[in-house]
Design a protein around this motif. Structure first.
Motif, PDB file in Angstrom:
ATOM      1  N   MET A   1       0.843  -1.179   0.000  1.00 18.53           N
ATOM      2  CA  MET A   1       0.000   0.000   0.000  1.00 18.53           C
ATOM      3  C   MET A   1       0.888   1.242   0.000  1.00 18.53           C
ATOM      4  SD  MET A   1      -2.891   1.182   2.757  1.00 18.53           S
ATOM      5  CE  MET A   1      -3.293  -0.464   3.110  1.00 18.53           C
ATOM      6  N   ARG A   2       0.553   2.168  -0.860  1.00 12.20           N
ATOM      7  CA  ARG A   2       1.310   3.412  -0.899  1.00 12.20           C
ATOM      8  C   ARG A   2       1.070   4.226   0.372  1.00 12.20           C
ATOM      9  NH1 ARG A   2      -1.289   3.967  -6.111  1.00 12.20           N
ATOM     10  NH2 ARG A   2      -2.520   5.476  -5.020  1.00 12.20           N
ATOM     11  N   LYS A   3       2.058   5.054   0.666  1.00 16.17           N
ATOM     12  CA  LYS A   3       1.977   5.871   1.877  1.00 16.17           C
ATOM     13  C   LYS A   3       0.775   6.804   1.854  1.00 16.17           C
ATOM     14  CE  LYS A   3       4.852   8.893   4.647  1.00 16.17           C
ATOM     15  NZ  LYS A   3       6.090   9.638   4.720  1.00 16.17           N
ATOM     16  N   LYS A   4       0.410   7.291   0.669  1.00 12.57           N
ATOM     17  CA  LYS A   4      -0.688   8.262   0.578  1.00 12.57           C
ATOM     18  C   LYS A   4      -2.048   7.597   0.392  1.00 12.57           C
ATOM     19  CE  LYS A   4       2.030  12.140  -0.869  1.00 12.57           C
ATOM     20  NZ  LYS A   4       1.980  13.417  -1.492  1.00 12.57           N
ATOM     21  N   THR A   5      -2.118   6.265   0.500  1.00  9.12           N
ATOM     22  CA  THR A   5      -3.380   5.550   0.352  1.00  9.12           C
ATOM     23  C   THR A   5      -3.774   4.949   1.698  1.00  9.12           C
ATOM     24  OG1 THR A   5      -2.855   4.982  -1.925  1.00  9.12           O
ATOM     25  CG2 THR A   5      -4.556   3.689  -0.852  1.00  9.12           C
ATOM     26  N   LYS A   6      -5.024   5.132   2.087  1.00 10.48           N
ATOM     27  CA  LYS A   6      -5.543   4.538   3.319  1.00 10.48           C
ATOM     28  C   LYS A   6      -6.817   3.798   2.982  1.00 10.48           C
ATOM     29  CE  LYS A   6      -3.587   7.388   6.818  1.00 10.48           C
ATOM     30  NZ  LYS A   6      -3.745   7.690   8.204  1.00 10.48           N
ATOM     31  N   LYS A   7      -7.155   2.803   3.791  1.00 10.83           N
ATOM     32  CA  LYS A   7      -8.380   2.045   3.578  1.00 10.83           C
ATOM     33  C   LYS A   7      -9.158   1.940   4.878  1.00 10.83           C
ATOM     34  CE  LYS A   7      -6.931  -0.563  -0.370  1.00 10.83           C
ATOM     35  NZ  LYS A   7      -6.898  -1.809  -1.070  1.00 10.83           N
ATOM     36  N   ILE A   8     -10.472   2.034   4.760  1.00 12.85           N
ATOM     37  CA  ILE A   8     -11.374   1.806   5.878  1.00 12.85           C
ATOM     38  C   ILE A   8     -12.177   0.562   5.524  1.00 12.85           C
ATOM     39  CG2 ILE A   8     -13.310   2.682   7.214  1.00 12.85           C
ATOM     40  CD1 ILE A   8     -12.458   5.520   6.407  1.00 12.85           C
ATOM     41  N   LEU A   9     -12.014  -0.506   6.294  1.00 13.03           N
ATOM     42  CA  LEU A   9     -12.801  -1.719   6.079  1.00 13.03           C
ATOM     43  C   LEU A   9     -14.150  -1.536   6.764  1.00 13.03           C
ATOM     44  CD1 LEU A   9     -10.046  -4.431   6.619  1.00 13.03           C
ATOM     45  CD2 LEU A   9     -10.948  -3.563   4.462  1.00 13.03           C
ATOM     46  N   ILE A  10     -15.224  -1.855   6.049  1.00 15.28           N
ATOM     47  CA  ILE A  10     -16.580  -1.642   6.558  1.00 15.28           C
ATOM     48  C   ILE A  10     -17.077  -2.914   7.238  1.00 15.28           C
ATOM     49  CG2 ILE A  10     -18.931  -0.967   5.935  1.00 15.28           C
ATOM     50  CD1 ILE A  10     -16.858   1.192   5.378  1.00 15.28           C
ATOM     51  N   SER A  11     -17.457  -2.799   8.497  1.00 14.29           N
ATOM     52  CA  SER A  11     -18.013  -3.936   9.239  1.00 14.29           C
ATOM     53  C   SER A  11     -19.543  -3.924   9.100  1.00 14.29           C
ATOM     54  CB  SER A  11     -17.628  -3.845  10.717  1.00 14.29           C
ATOM     55  OG  SER A  11     -18.300  -2.752  11.324  1.00 14.29           O
ATOM     56  N   SER A  76     -23.721  11.121   0.772  1.00 13.21           N
ATOM     57  CA  SER A  76     -24.942  10.729   1.491  1.00 13.21           C
ATOM     58  C   SER A  76     -25.838   9.823   0.647  1.00 13.21           C
ATOM     59  CB  SER A  76     -25.718  11.968   1.934  1.00 13.21           C
ATOM     60  OG  SER A  76     -26.264  12.627   0.815  1.00 13.21           O
ATOM     61  N   GLN A  77     -25.565   9.733  -0.647  1.00  9.16           N
ATOM     62  CA  GLN A  77     -26.391   8.917  -1.539  1.00  9.16           C
ATOM     63  C   GLN A  77     -25.813   7.523  -1.782  1.00  9.16           C
ATOM     64  OE1 GLN A  77     -29.311  10.227  -2.200  1.00  9.16           O
ATOM     65  NE2 GLN A  77     -28.616  12.054  -1.136  1.00  9.16           N
ATOM     66  N   VAL A  78     -24.694   7.190  -1.172  1.00  8.45           N
ATOM     67  CA  VAL A  78     -24.070   5.876  -1.341  1.00  8.45           C
ATOM     68  C   VAL A  78     -24.717   4.894  -0.374  1.00  8.45           C
ATOM     69  CG1 VAL A  78     -21.916   4.564  -1.193  1.00  8.45           C
ATOM     70  CG2 VAL A  78     -21.887   6.910  -2.049  1.00  8.45           C
ATOM     71  N   ALA A  79     -25.286   3.808  -0.903  1.00  9.86           N
ATOM     72  CA  ALA A  79     -25.856   2.758  -0.055  1.00  9.86           C
ATOM     73  C   ALA A  79     -24.731   1.844   0.410  1.00  9.86           C
ATOM     74  CB  ALA A  79     -26.903   1.962  -0.837  1.00  9.86           C
ATOM     75  N   LEU A  80     -24.598   1.677   1.709  1.00  6.95           N
ATOM     76  CA  LEU A  80     -23.490   0.907   2.273  1.00  6.95           C
ATOM     77  C   LEU A  80     -23.742  -0.595   2.302  1.00  6.95           C
ATOM     78  CD1 LEU A  80     -22.533   3.266   5.213  1.00  6.95           C
ATOM     79  CD2 LEU A  80     -21.209   2.808   3.161  1.00  6.95           C
ATOM     80  N   ASN A  81     -24.908  -1.072   1.863  1.00  2.00           N
ATOM     81  CA  ASN A  81     -25.260  -2.483   1.975  1.00  2.00           C
ATOM     82  C   ASN A  81     -24.233  -3.434   1.355  1.00  2.00           C
ATOM     83  OD1 ASN A  81     -27.737  -0.707   1.603  1.00  2.00           O
ATOM     84  ND2 ASN A  81     -28.570  -2.446   2.704  1.00  2.00           N
ATOM     85  N   ARG A  82     -23.652  -3.050   0.215  1.00  2.00           N
ATOM     86  CA  ARG A  82     -22.693  -3.920  -0.468  1.00  2.00           C
ATOM     87  C   ARG A  82     -21.287  -3.327  -0.529  1.00  2.00           C
ATOM     88  NH1 ARG A  82     -24.136  -6.436  -6.019  1.00  2.00           N
ATOM     89  NH2 ARG A  82     -22.571  -7.925  -5.363  1.00  2.00           N
ATOM     90  N   ILE A  83     -21.014  -2.298   0.235  1.00  2.00           N
ATOM     91  CA  ILE A  83     -19.688  -1.690   0.228  1.00  2.00           C
ATOM     92  C   ILE A  83     -18.772  -2.477   1.169  1.00  2.00           C
ATOM     93  CG2 ILE A  83     -18.359   0.397   0.741  1.00  2.00           C
ATOM     94  CD1 ILE A  83     -20.129   0.628  -1.751  1.00  2.00           C
ATOM     95  N   ARG A  84     -17.608  -2.880   0.654  1.00  2.00           N
ATOM     96  CA  ARG A  84     -16.637  -3.660   1.422  1.00  2.00           C
ATOM     97  C   ARG A  84     -15.643  -2.761   2.145  1.00  2.00           C
ATOM     98  NH1 ARG A  84     -13.564  -6.210  -2.586  1.00  2.00           N
ATOM     99  NH2 ARG A  84     -12.000  -4.618  -2.335  1.00  2.00           N
ATOM    100  N   GLU A  85     -15.167  -1.724   1.449  1.00  2.00           N
ATOM    101  CA  GLU A  85     -14.168  -0.843   2.028  1.00  2.00           C
ATOM    102  C   GLU A  85     -14.192   0.512   1.328  1.00  2.00           C
ATOM    103  OE1 GLU A  85     -10.496  -2.936   1.434  1.00  2.00           O
ATOM    104  OE2 GLU A  85     -10.309  -2.282  -0.625  1.00  2.00           O
ATOM    105  N   VAL A  86     -13.549   1.470   1.972  1.00  2.00           N
ATOM    106  CA  VAL A  86     -13.404   2.801   1.404  1.00  2.00           C
ATOM    107  C   VAL A  86     -11.911   3.067   1.250  1.00  2.00           C
ATOM    108  CG1 VAL A  86     -13.894   5.247   1.659  1.00  2.00           C
ATOM    109  CG2 VAL A  86     -15.492   3.577   2.567  1.00  2.00           C
ATOM    110  N   GLU A  87     -11.496   3.400   0.038  1.00  2.00           N
ATOM    111  CA  GLU A  87     -10.103   3.704  -0.251  1.00  2.00           C
ATOM    112  C   GLU A  87      -9.964   5.223  -0.307  1.00  2.00           C
ATOM    113  OE1 GLU A  87      -6.993   1.986  -3.477  1.00  2.00           O
ATOM    114  OE2 GLU A  87      -8.838   2.813  -4.291  1.00  2.00           O
TER     115      GLU A  87
END
Length: 195
Positions: A1-11, A76-87
């Motif tokens: 992973m690059r230094k300037k890239t972060k990920k949030i895993l969605i539980s 606010s319009q993104v449905a999180l039901n099928r989202i795995r992570e946020v990059e």
């Protein structure tokens, strides 16, 4: 992973949020402009906001437009039901999704689950918050086989006004619901068709 890239895993618990902008606060790189007490978190990265940020949903650039006072930002319009992570890609160096002067926020969808035996799967989640009497609900049911993954998903959230630390009422009444269908078909071993 690059230094300037972060990920949030969605539980599963974070999928209960009714605003995908609110979960960006899990990373200190992203702050937000609040338009109300419970909805409409507009992301800010390193002082960049609005159309200075590139919002991407599953590889597709979203529209940055919102009403003039941005009570409904694109996140606010993104449905999180099928989202795995946020990059989170900081800075303009990440041009793979277009120009985003301040950075790119990419919501990455779960991969479809193909199985050799047809079957049914599902998930239901619910959460209650006492301050504001907030109910958050999320459900999903799907049918899968060796070449398809089809389903329906939905969420519903509702809450009342709440009290701050000094006992003052904060207007935060809201109701929000989403419903959606999805279909993934494996046309060949290398080709995936999604609706």
């Amino acid at each position: 992973m690059r230094k300037k890239t972060k990920k949030i895993l969605i539980s599963d618990q974070e999928r209960l949020h009714h605003d995908a902008g609110a979960i960006l606060g899990l990373d200190p790189v992203v702050s937000g402009i609040r338009k109300s007490s419970s909805f409409g978190f507009d992301p800010v990265m390193r002082g960049f906001k609005y159309d200075q940020l590139n919002i991407v949903v599953n590889g597709l650039q979203s529209a940055n437009a919102a009403c003039p006072n941005r009570m409904d930002p694109p996140t606010s319009q993104v449905a999180l039901n099928r989202i795995r992570e946020v990059e989170i890609l900081k800075g303009p160096h990440a041009l793979r999704y277009g120009i985003g002067l301040g950075g790119t926020i990419n919501y990455i969808q779960e991969a479809p689950n193909f199985t050799s035996f047809p079957g049914i799967y599902g998930r239901i989640s619910s959460m209650f918050e006492t301050n504001g009497d907030v109910w958050r609900n999320d459900a999903r049911v799907g049918f899968q086989g060796s070449k398809y993954d089809i389903g329906i998903l939905g969420s519903y959230s509702a809450g009342n006004d709440y009290l701050d630390g000094d006992g003052n009422p904060i207007p935060a009444n809201f109701k929000r619901g989403t419903i959606g269908l999805y279909a993934d078909f494996l046309a060949t071993q290398k080709d995936l068709v999604q609706f």
